[in-house]
Design an enzyme around this catalytic site. Structure first.
Site, mmCIF file in Angstrom:
data_model
loop_
_atom_site.group_PDB
_atom_site.id
_atom_site.type_symbol
_atom_site.label_atom_id
_atom_site.label_comp_id
_atom_site.label_asym_id
_atom_site.label_seq_id
_atom_site.Cartn_x
_atom_site.Cartn_y
_atom_site.Cartn_z
ATOM 1 N N ASP A 1 -1.113 10.223 -35.556
ATOM 2 C CA ASP A 1 -0.682 11.553 -35.128
ATOM 3 C C ASP A 1 -0.980 11.626 -33.630
ATOM 4 O O ASP A 1 -1.958 11.037 -33.167
ATOM 5 C CB ASP A 1 -1.473 12.620 -35.887
ATOM 6 C CG ASP A 1 -1.148 14.018 -35.402
ATOM 7 O OD1 ASP A 1 0.033 14.371 -35.381
ATOM 8 O OD2 ASP A 1 -2.097 14.740 -35.037
ATOM 9 N N THR B 1 4.805 12.827 -33.949
ATOM 10 C CA THR B 1 4.504 14.038 -33.190
ATOM 11 C C THR B 1 5.595 15.086 -33.398
ATOM 12 O O THR B 1 6.757 14.748 -33.647
ATOM 13 C CB THR B 1 4.353 13.737 -31.683
ATOM 14 O OG1 THR B 1 4.062 14.948 -30.989
ATOM 15 C CG2 THR B 1 5.623 13.122 -31.112
#
Length: 675
Positions: free
Chosen positions: A368, A518
């Site tokens: 992430d 993202t």
């Protein structure tokens, strides 16, 4: 979903600490018991050796002690060794038979029982030569091996036991009148205020309400440097206070605390079974059957070939001793215990052993972005002067103005000025320009920090190739305007962690593809991916779409780890082959992750994968050694080389077996040196 995790609850206050203490006491008692039985048996072995004529005949000497009735003294001493020294093995054999799980204890019990009762029969009239000295030395060596094994197990659990000892026994609780009273940790409750003096340990999790200090959290998180803390900062029970006295408000006690959760997690991981453990257990059962089968076959064969009952029994006993799966049973559990404790002491918390084992075969890691690869806050990435002012002067003016604002962009600008230790000029007449920026008088000049829209509206925009590049990279750009002229463009972006570059480089060195998820724009994602040298990235991904992206990567035939914050990344963490929660801080109870990394440091991802590979390597080494020596020694024990004068005695068989156990234990402990 590839795997799910059952939720668990923590016990009442102090339960984990008591459980750890009970386990420690149990192991300590077992160590003391084996030590005591070894020394008593060794003491009884001395007279047995002194009057064993057969023993001295083997080395071409005459027994130094000889007297009428010596055989009865031999019997008495050997009986004491058998029943006292051999009791743990006899008891263990009974439990194995009762539980229908034959194993190492049964083999030892059969071996020493055959030796003792045959020798006793010889003493009381059966023709043949007893071998009491083999029996005594066999039990001595077995006891020594178990003593060393138990000490190794205790050593492997050392990090967990060290955690138990981290908490102080008392705390200085503040009373309403401002004075303090010393109370036990059990007496603390959420909301209590506690004084922690310099050099003392924080009694339990809380928040600093007054004072500032630095805390040594190395034993808890693996962070080697003391961490500066001030009012409002969270503190972890067990960390060591530095130079300043602080007052903390208690937030968590007992099983809710970080330390208790870590201990519970370590204990569960050590108790959880892995595929390697199951393999070792299955091999041990097969080895038990082989040992008993070959032992009986050896006895029958030698009785038929040589017609010598004593020799046949000796061969059968030696086969069963040499084939004991002692080292095999120890091969995996010791490595598991060492790796779990080692990882916990470095802030790498394993929740699922099987998933940790899978980590060695990972082919891709998906990170992430926000809060994992980046710091999750604005930072100044570029300053492009557009007039006569230098970059440093532009930053001084902008930071002085923004120091009056609480906007995230303002904080990013002031932070870079602090990092560069810039001296800011005085500010007056500050006011916000709603939706556009802010303005004030800085060092007597009219200064504005405004949006690109404001600059275009006022006709102040400047042409510069660098500005076009910043726009392509998806960065946030604000303009510094001084006395009505555009003085600089300041670009801000989510700050990439310096550790992220090292983490990606190390993972790629290990042959693992690195990717990023993202919700940010494609331009931002492309910039970060290029900065870090990522193999692939997924931009503009909504939280609920992350699991689908992980599945997409798995569809490429890759074994995938997902690294995220454990909150909005939960579905992706669960979908992945290995879910790693990073930046958990003191909140370690993340049910969706297989592994929790306490520090917000992506380099720990490479650390945990490296540890998984080293752990598996140690398991393989131990399994090879534990079974390999049997393949070599069992034929010799059966007497296949007797024609060449090579005959393994039960005592020497015990030495070989115990040597294997000790080597396996030492090899497991070396994982700590390698880590």
């Amino acid at each position: 979903m590839n795997h799910k995790h059952a939720s668990h609850t923590h016990g009442a206050a102090r339960a984990p600490q008591h459980a750890g203490h009970d386990a420690h006491s149990h192991h300590a008692h077992m160590v003391a018991d084996f030590r005591r039985r070894f020394w008593v048996s060794l003491g009884l072995t001395v007279p047995i050796l002194a009057i064993s004529e057969h023993f001295w005949a083997l080395v071409g000497l005459t027994a130094p002690v000889s007297f009428p009735g010596a055989r009865y003294v031999l019997f008495a001493c050997a009986a004491a060794v058998y029943f006292y020294g051999g009791w743990p093995f006899l008891k263990g054999a009974g439990e194995e038979v009762g539980g229908r799980k034959p194993g190492m204890m049964l083999l030892i019990a059969v071996a020493i029982s055959a030796a003792f009762f045959y020798s006793a029969a010889v003493t009381f009239g059966l023709s043949g030569t007893g071998f009491y000295w083999e029996l005594a030395t066999l039990i001595d060596v077995m006891l020594l091996g178990h003593w060393i094994e138990m000490r190794s197990v205790m050593g492997a659990s050392g990090a967990l036991e060290a955690l138990v000892r981290l908490l102080p026994s008392e705390a200085h609780r503040l009373k309403a009148d401002g004075s303090t009273e010393d109370v036990t940790i059990d007496g603390l409750a959420a909301g209590d205020k506690v004084l922690v003096k310099p050099g003392e340990r924080v009694p339990t999790d809380g928040v600093i309400v007054s004072g500032a200090t630095s805390l040594d959290e190395s034993m808890l998180t693996g962070e080697s440097k003391p961490v500066d803390k001030k009012e409002g900062a969270e503190v972890i029970g067990g960390s060591v206070n530095g130079e300043g006295a602080i007052t903390i408000e208690i937030r968590k006690t007992g099983g809710e605390t970080y330390l208790a959760q870590v201990m519970d997690m370590v204990r569960r991981a050590q108790e959880s079974r892995s595929r390697s453990q199951d393999l070792a257990n299955r091999a041990a059962v097969w080895l038990t059957a082989i040992a008993l089968g070959v032992g009986v076959a050896t006895f029958v064969a030698w009785l038929a070939i040589a017609g010598d009952l004593q020799f046949a029994i000796t061969r059968a006993v030696t086969v069963m001793v040499i084939a004991c799966p002692h080292a095999l049973g120890l091969a995996v559990p010791l490595v598991v215990a060492v790796s779990t404790s080692l990882s916990a002491s470095h802030g790498l918390l394993i929740r699922d052993r099987a998933a940790f084992e899978r980590a060695r075969n990972l082919q891709a890691v998906v990170f992430d972005k926000t809060g994992t690869l980046t710091e999750g806050r604005f930072g100044v990435s570029d300053v492009v002067p557009l007039g006569e002012l230098s970059e440093e002067e532009c930053l001084r003016f902008a930071a002085a103005l923004e120091s009056q604002s609480e906007h995230p962009i303002a904080k990013g600008v002031t932070r870079v000025a602090e990092e560069r230790k810039l001296k800011l000029p005085p500010v007056s007449d500050f006011r916000n320009l709603t939706g556009r920026g802010a303005q004030a008088r800085v060092d007597g000049l009219e200064v504005l920090v405004v949006s690109p829209g404001y600059v275009r509206e006022k006709g102040l925009a400047a042409e510069d190739a660098a500005l076009a590049k910043l726009a392509e990279q998806g960065k946030t750009v604000v303009y510094l305007v001084v006395e009505g002229k555009a003085a600089a463009a300041i670009a801000l972006a989510d700050v990439v962690r310096p550790e992220s570059r090292a983490a990606v480089a190390e993972l790629k060195r290990m042959g693992i593809q690195c990717m990023m998820l993202t919700g940010d724009s494609r331009a931002v994602a492309k910039t970060v991916a290029a900065d870090l040298g990522l193999d692939d990235y997924f931009a503009e991904v909504l939280p609920e779409e992350k699991a689908a992206k992980i599945k997409e990567v798995q569809g490429r035939g890759l074994t995938v780890a997902m690294v995220g914050d454990g909150v909005n990344d939960a579905p992706a963490l669960t979908q992945s082959d290995l879910g790693i929660a990073i930046g958990a801080g003191t909140d370690v109870a993340i049910e969706s992750a297989d592994i929790v990394l306490v520090r917000s440091d992506p380099r720990d991802v490479a650390g945990i994968l490296g540890l998984a590979r080293k752990t598996y390597g140690k398991m393989v080494q131990n399994l090879i050694w534990a079974t390999g020596y049997n393949a070599f020694a069992i034929p010799l024990a059966a007497g296949v080389a007797a024609a060449w004068g090579i005959v393994l005695t039960p005592a020497f068989g015990a030495v070989l077996m115990s040597a294997s156990t000790v080597i396996v234990a030492i090899n497991a402990r070396l994982l700590g040196r390698a880590g």
